[in-house]
Scaffold this active site. Structure first.
Site, PDB file in Angstrom:
ATOM      1  N   CYS A 241       0.826  -1.208   0.000  1.00  0.00           N
ATOM      2  CA  CYS A 241       0.000   0.000   0.000  1.00  0.00           C
ATOM      3  C   CYS A 241       0.862   1.261   0.000  1.00  0.00           C
ATOM      4  O   CYS A 241       2.027   1.244   0.413  1.00  0.00           O
ATOM      5  CB  CYS A 241      -0.884   0.029   1.244  1.00  0.00           C
ATOM      6  SG  CYS A 241      -2.218  -1.159   1.247  1.00  0.00           S
TER       7      CYS A 241
ATOM      8  N   GLU B   7       0.590   3.782   1.999  1.00  0.00           N
ATOM      9  CA  GLU B   7       0.976   4.149   3.365  1.00  0.00           C
ATOM     10  C   GLU B   7       2.249   3.417   3.769  1.00  0.00           C
ATOM     11  O   GLU B   7       3.136   3.980   4.421  1.00  0.00           O
ATOM     12  CB  GLU B   7      -0.146   3.799   4.354  1.00  0.00           C
ATOM     13  CG  GLU B   7      -1.450   4.546   4.119  1.00  0.00           C
ATOM     14  CD  GLU B   7      -2.399   3.851   3.157  1.00  0.00           C
ATOM     15  OE1 GLU B   7      -1.923   3.166   2.234  1.00  0.00           O
ATOM     16  OE2 GLU B   7      -3.619   4.006   3.332  1.00  0.00           O
TER      17      GLU B   7
ATOM     18  N   CYS C 190      -2.522  -1.227   7.256  1.00  0.00           N
ATOM     19  CA  CYS C 190      -1.813   0.063   7.278  1.00  0.00           C
ATOM     20  C   CYS C 190      -2.165   0.860   8.529  1.00  0.00           C
ATOM     21  O   CYS C 190      -1.331   1.629   9.017  1.00  0.00           O
ATOM     22  CB  CYS C 190      -2.100   0.859   6.016  1.00  0.00           C
ATOM     23  SG  CYS C 190      -1.192   0.202   4.599  1.00  0.00           S
TER      24      CYS C 190
HETATM   25  N1  THU Z   1      -4.292   0.471  -1.239  1.00  0.00           N
HETATM   26  C1  THU Z   1      -3.455   1.390  -0.656  1.00  0.00           C
HETATM   27  O1  THU Z   1      -2.423   1.748  -1.229  1.00  0.00           O
HETATM   28  N2  THU Z   1      -3.802   1.876   0.553  1.00  0.00           N
HETATM   29  C2  THU Z   1      -4.939   1.553   1.235  1.00  0.00           C
HETATM   30  O2  THU Z   1      -5.119   1.974   2.368  1.00  0.00           O
HETATM   31  C3  THU Z   1      -5.954   0.718   0.593  1.00  0.00           C
HETATM   32  C4  THU Z   1      -5.525   0.001  -0.621  1.00  0.00           C
HETATM   33  C5  THU Z   1      -3.916  -0.083  -2.542  1.00  0.00           C
HETATM   34  C6  THU Z   1      -3.481  -1.514  -2.513  1.00  0.00           C
HETATM   35  C7  THU Z   1      -3.747  -1.946  -3.938  1.00  0.00           C
HETATM   36  O3  THU Z   1      -2.610  -1.596  -4.713  1.00  0.00           O
HETATM   37  C8  THU Z   1      -4.911  -1.081  -4.379  1.00  0.00           C
HETATM   38  O4  THU Z   1      -5.002  -0.028  -3.426  1.00  0.00           O
HETATM   39  C9  THU Z   1      -6.240  -1.808  -4.408  1.00  0.00           C
HETATM   40  O5  THU Z   1      -6.488  -2.484  -3.237  1.00  0.00           O
END
Ligand code: THU
Length: 118
Positions: free
Chosen positions: A40, A42, A76
């Site tokens: 993610c 974060e 996260c």
């Molecule tokens: N994702 C994030 O980067 N942060 C979050 O808090 C929620 C989800 C990303 C992970 C993945 O690459 C995409 O969003 C879809 O889930």
């Protein structure tokens, strides 16, 4: 968010963390062909902050292209809480700016704390 590597979900996310030094550390989601290996935004931003020698987060901002505002996922929240205080503010944003402001304590009221492990 603009530098996200999200060719599988097409869901770019950006996160920005302010360190105790006042600087902003940014990260984007980094997906992988082996889906569980992706991370993610974060998590990427936490890596940048820690690599710069910072150990505290004073503010958090998250933005996702395809959501009105993007609350951090459960994993996260736990990762962010490691470096935040319960009163640390999280700004959930869209392209125009802040949509919702919440605290770390709101986001993760019963997070696991590592004090006992130290
Ligand atoms: N994702 C994030 O980067 N942060 C979050 O808090 C929620 C989800 C990303 C992970 C993945 O690459 C995409 O969003 C879809 O889930």
């Amino acid at each position: 968010m603009q530098t996200a590597h999200a060719p599988y979900s097409h869901f770019p996310v950006g996160a920005a963390l302010r360190g105790a030094d006042g600087r902003v550390y940014a990260g984007s989601n980094v997906e992988n062909a082996s889906y569980p290996q992706g991370q993610c935004a974060e998590t990427s931003a936490i890596g940048a902050l820690v690599a710069a020698g910072q150990t505290e987060i004073t503010e958090v901002a998250v933005v996702a292209e395809r959501m009105d505002f993007c609350p951090p996922c459960g994993g996260c929240r736990q990762r962010l809480a490691e470096f935040c205080q319960p009163e640390t503010k999280l700004y959930l944003c869209d392209n125009g700016g802040v949509v919702e402001t919440v605290t770390m304590g709101d986001m993760l009221p019963y997070g696991f704390k590592g004090d006992i492990l130290k």
